[in-house]
Design a protein around this motif. Structure first.
Motif, mmCIF file in Angstrom:
data_model
loop_
_atom_site.group_PDB
_atom_site.id
_atom_site.type_symbol
_atom_site.label_atom_id
_atom_site.label_comp_id
_atom_site.label_asym_id
_atom_site.label_seq_id
_atom_site.Cartn_x
_atom_site.Cartn_y
_atom_site.Cartn_z
ATOM 1 N N THR A 125 0.813 -1.208 0.000
ATOM 2 C CA THR A 125 0.000 0.000 0.000
ATOM 3 C C THR A 125 0.855 1.272 0.000
ATOM 4 N N GLU A 126 1.879 1.273 0.834
ATOM 5 C CA GLU A 126 2.605 2.510 1.090
ATOM 6 C C GLU A 126 3.352 3.022 -0.153
ATOM 7 N N TRP A 127 3.885 2.102 -0.956
ATOM 8 C CA TRP A 127 4.694 2.542 -2.091
ATOM 9 C C TRP A 127 4.048 2.215 -3.439
ATOM 10 N N GLU A 128 3.606 0.968 -3.601
ATOM 11 C CA GLU A 128 3.067 0.601 -4.925
ATOM 12 C C GLU A 128 1.743 1.300 -5.211
ATOM 13 N N ARG A 129 0.838 1.287 -4.223
ATOM 14 C CA ARG A 129 -0.468 1.913 -4.465
ATOM 15 C C ARG A 129 -0.291 3.392 -4.785
ATOM 16 N N LEU A 130 0.618 4.048 -4.016
ATOM 17 C CA LEU A 130 0.795 5.490 -4.221
ATOM 18 C C LEU A 130 1.624 5.781 -5.471
ATOM 19 N N ALA A 131 2.119 4.723 -6.106
ATOM 20 C CA ALA A 131 2.741 4.889 -7.430
ATOM 21 C C ALA A 131 1.729 4.520 -8.511
ATOM 22 N N GLY A 132 0.471 4.463 -8.143
ATOM 23 C CA GLY A 132 -0.583 4.269 -9.136
ATOM 24 C C GLY A 132 -0.882 2.817 -9.481
ATOM 25 N N LEU A 133 -0.336 1.897 -8.706
ATOM 26 C CA LEU A 133 -0.482 0.493 -9.087
ATOM 27 C C LEU A 133 -1.602 -0.204 -8.337
ATOM 28 N N THR A 134 -2.441 -0.900 -9.075
ATOM 29 C CA THR A 134 -3.257 -1.967 -8.523
ATOM 30 C C THR A 134 -2.685 -3.253 -9.134
ATOM 31 N N LEU A 168 7.225 -5.405 -4.945
ATOM 32 C CA LEU A 168 8.058 -5.816 -6.083
ATOM 33 C C LEU A 168 9.458 -5.213 -5.991
ATOM 34 N N HIS A 169 9.544 -3.962 -5.527
ATOM 35 C CA HIS A 169 10.847 -3.280 -5.581
ATOM 36 C C HIS A 169 11.874 -3.897 -4.636
ATOM 37 N N ASP A 170 11.412 -4.719 -3.685
ATOM 38 C CA ASP A 170 12.357 -5.384 -2.778
ATOM 39 C C ASP A 170 12.866 -6.713 -3.338
#
Lengths: 390, 270
Positions: free
Chosen positions: A133-142, A248-250
């Protein structure tokens, strides 16, 4: 140690249901109870594990208590299991472990999700809660976006194109066409699937599973009581699970799911089999790229050759070395999040007992696998099933 | 008057000790903000420019149209009694100066016309999205959680623990505490994957603006210092992402929630 057999399994049709959660669960449970060959009473159940993300607009807390007291199991220990889309895969594993531990003899593993009673905005909220939620969602990803990132990277690293995913979509719609429980019973042509509405570039509508309502229910029993209920159980030969970074980024690589690889390896070792012995695999194709990854991560084909595997239709029913998603998979059968894992088990129970619709029956299947993934691969449960106990 | 520079998606110019930054977009001859910019994002960009060209400026006065908390978190500046003033203009530009009599700088010859329909729609969308009654139905990040990750999000604060770790973590993969060892990742990297979500597929935080922009673009970036991240693409109406393209991470508006604009790093294709 005690062996665990499946004595009954049932589900609702997946799709847009007018039934409430209670109604859907009752239908799935009733179908499971009625599938038991000999006399069975829900009061004989010792424990219940119900997978659900609790998506819909009704009961969020104490879901399992509500559902089981509506299906003849009042007073029994129950709990909701939540691991995103892998909720009921883990519920099945928990139920298996309860019997393995010797604390229970008859256990319910099930799942449920009501997804289509919400406004589009609320639906998107729930579709977003299981990713980072903290990074992917706020980067526009579902999830369409996260799997699209994986797909594009895969095409970059390996000899594969979107056409390979189209083959998967076409196959799963073909498999699901005759499945009376499937959400989308519609065959699609290659061209139609290839040119579908772009949801998350490069994934089109035909790469994405639908949001479905549905419930599924499986009844497990310890080996020493199985005979009371059936002479024809399906045995759980292995239960394994694993986890990975949520975001994903980890992850060192986004073109494979480590949790699937770990869970699959453990499951094969536990059952003493190799991937080439599997006749049927119900894999978690929330997006077509996820099925491609699964064929590699579960060892059906070498890494990097999943596209070729799809292109050559090697997962097609009764024509390849392993039938991938005879139910139609999440793509065609549907994906009611919490119900999906045990829904895969329902399909395998019926396939191995030759009880599915005639056109869908996989011939001479002895060993089957289910693969249930949470989110973009943070959790995964893999089970192996066989006709024979040994 | 010095040459106009393109910088982080904006225009920058210096004259007689006054530095000005402007949106590259204009409408009816007046500079207007791009789709995810405001005075705060431009102030951050200008301060970063000066910190590279000169040194981190000592700021004594920041215009009240700028969100100071965000500027501080992004740049590390602290206000002092004497120093530079950040002053917003009546258009989408602002000045940074030490002398009040600094000359007015113009960018007119370097600006591009913005699509007026989309511009008006986006302006109205931000107003709607920023309203206190617009409670997000998207993946909810509380104010506390947002504040906790603000330094990572805006200044790319990382941790040094055998290697650089970003975003910040509590423990490493072996369960060892990472502690407070602070470092920053440089705001540069390469696109390793990308997607563009349709408006229907975007998170509901973006539900108001995504249909106007035709969706939202996200890139996965391998930074030059090692850590990976996923970022919205800034100014994505202008450029098409490709694997292997270089990006710079800049501060832009992300979305609005509960009456507050949330800012974060976005990737701009270089």
């Amino acid at each position: 140690m005690v062996d665990v057999g499946i004595i009954g399994a049932g589900q609702t049709k997946y799709g847009n249901h007018l039934l409430s959660m209670k109604g859907m669960w009752a239908e799935a449970a009733r179908n499971a109870f009625n599938s038991v060959d000999k006399d069975f009473q829900p009061s004989q159940v010792d424990e219940s594990y119900i997978g659900s993300v609790a998506f819909g607009g009704s009961q969020l807390g104490n879901t399992a208590a509500l559902l089981t007291e509506h299906s003849g199991m009042k007073g029994k220990p129950v709990r909701r299991v939540e691991n995103a889309c892998a909720s009921s895969g883990f519920a099945l594993r928990d139920a298996w472990m309860a019997i393995k531990s010797g604390q229970a003899e008859v256990v319910i593993a099930g799942g449920i999700e009501k997804m289509n009673d919400l406004t589009p905005e609320r639906k998107r909220f729930w579709l977003g809660v299981s990713g980072d939620t903290e990074w992917e969602r706020l980067a526009g990803l579902t999830f369409p976006g996260t799997y699209a990132l994986m797909a594009r990277r895969y095409f970059h690293e390996f000899d594969s194109t979107h056409d390979d995913l189209v083959h998967i979509s076409v196959k799963n719609h073909l498999h699901g066409f005759d499945n009376e429980h499937a959400h989308i019973r519609k065959q699609v042509t290659f061209d139609k699937a290839k040119n579908g509405f772009m949801v998350a570039d490069p994934l089109t509508l035909y790469d994405c599973c639908p949001t479905s309502d549905g419930a599924s229910c499986v009844i497990l029993a310890a080996d020493h009581v199985v005979k009371q209920f059936t002479d024809d159980p399906v045995w759980i030969k292995a239960s394994a699970a694993a986890s990975d970074y949520l975001a994903l980024h980890d992850r060192p690589s986004i073109t494979q799911l480590l949790a699937t690889q770990l869970a699959g390896k453990k499951a094969y070792e536990m059952a003493g089999v190799t991937a080439d012995k599997v006749d049927i695999a119900e894999v978690h194709d929330c997006f077509t790229i996820a099925e491609l990854f699964a064929t590699e991560d579960l060892g059906f084909v070498e890494r990097g050759l999943g596209g070729l595997f799809a292109r050559e239709s090697r997962g097609m029913k009764n024509s390849g070395e392993v039938c991938i998603n005879p139910s139609g998979g999440l793509k065609s059968k549907g994906h009611p999040l919490g119900a999906t894992g045990t829904g895969q088990t329902v399909e395998i129970f019926k396939q191995l007992r030759n009880e599915v619709e005639k056109n869908r029956q996989v011939r001479d299947a002895e060993l089957a696998l289910s693969h249930n993934v949470g989110g973009s691969g943070a959790t995964c449960a893999v089970h192996l099933y066989g006709r024979s106990r040994q | 008057m010095s040459k106009v520079h393109s910088w982080q998606g904006y225009l920058i110019q210096e004259s007689a000790g006054c530095y000005s930054i402007s949106s590259p977009w204009q409408l009816n001859g007046k500079a207007v903000f791009g789709y995810d910019s405001d005075y705060t994002t431009m102030a951050i960009s200008l301060i970063r420019y000066l910190s590279i060209e000169l040194s981190l400026p000592q700021i004594c006065n920041i215009d009240n149209q700028i969100v100071e908390q965000i500027v501080y978190a992004a740049t590390g500046i602290e206000t002092v009694n004497e120093g530079w003033t950040v002053s917003c203009n009546s258009d989408a530009s602002l000045d940074l100066y030490q002398n009040k009599s600094a000359p007015k700088i113009g960018f007119e010859n370097h600006m591009k016309e913005i699509n007026p329909d989309i511009h008006h729609s986006i302006v109205n969308a931000w107003i709607e999205e920023s309203h206190e009654k617009n409670i997000s139905q998207g993946a909810y990040i509380s104010q506390q959680q947002y504040n906790e990750s603000l330094a990572s999000r805006l200044s790319l604060l990382a941790q040094r623990h055998n290697k650089l770790i970003w975003p910040q973590r509590q423990m490493d993969v072996t369960g060892q505490d990472i502690g407070e060892s602070k470092a920053y990742i440089k705001p540069f990297g390469t696109i390793t994957s990308w997607t563009k979500l349709s408006a229907a597929g975007a998170p509901s935080e973006f539900a108001i603006r995504a249909p106007i922009l035709g969706g939202v673009s996200t890139v996965m970036v391998s930074t030059t210092d090692g850590p990976n991240g996923v970022f919205l693409l800034a100014d994505d109406e202008e450029r098409t992402p490709e694997i292997g393209k270089s990006v710079e991470l800049v501060v832009r508006r992300l979305y609005a929630q509960e009456g507050t604009i949330r800012y974060g790093a976005k990737a701009i294709i270089r």
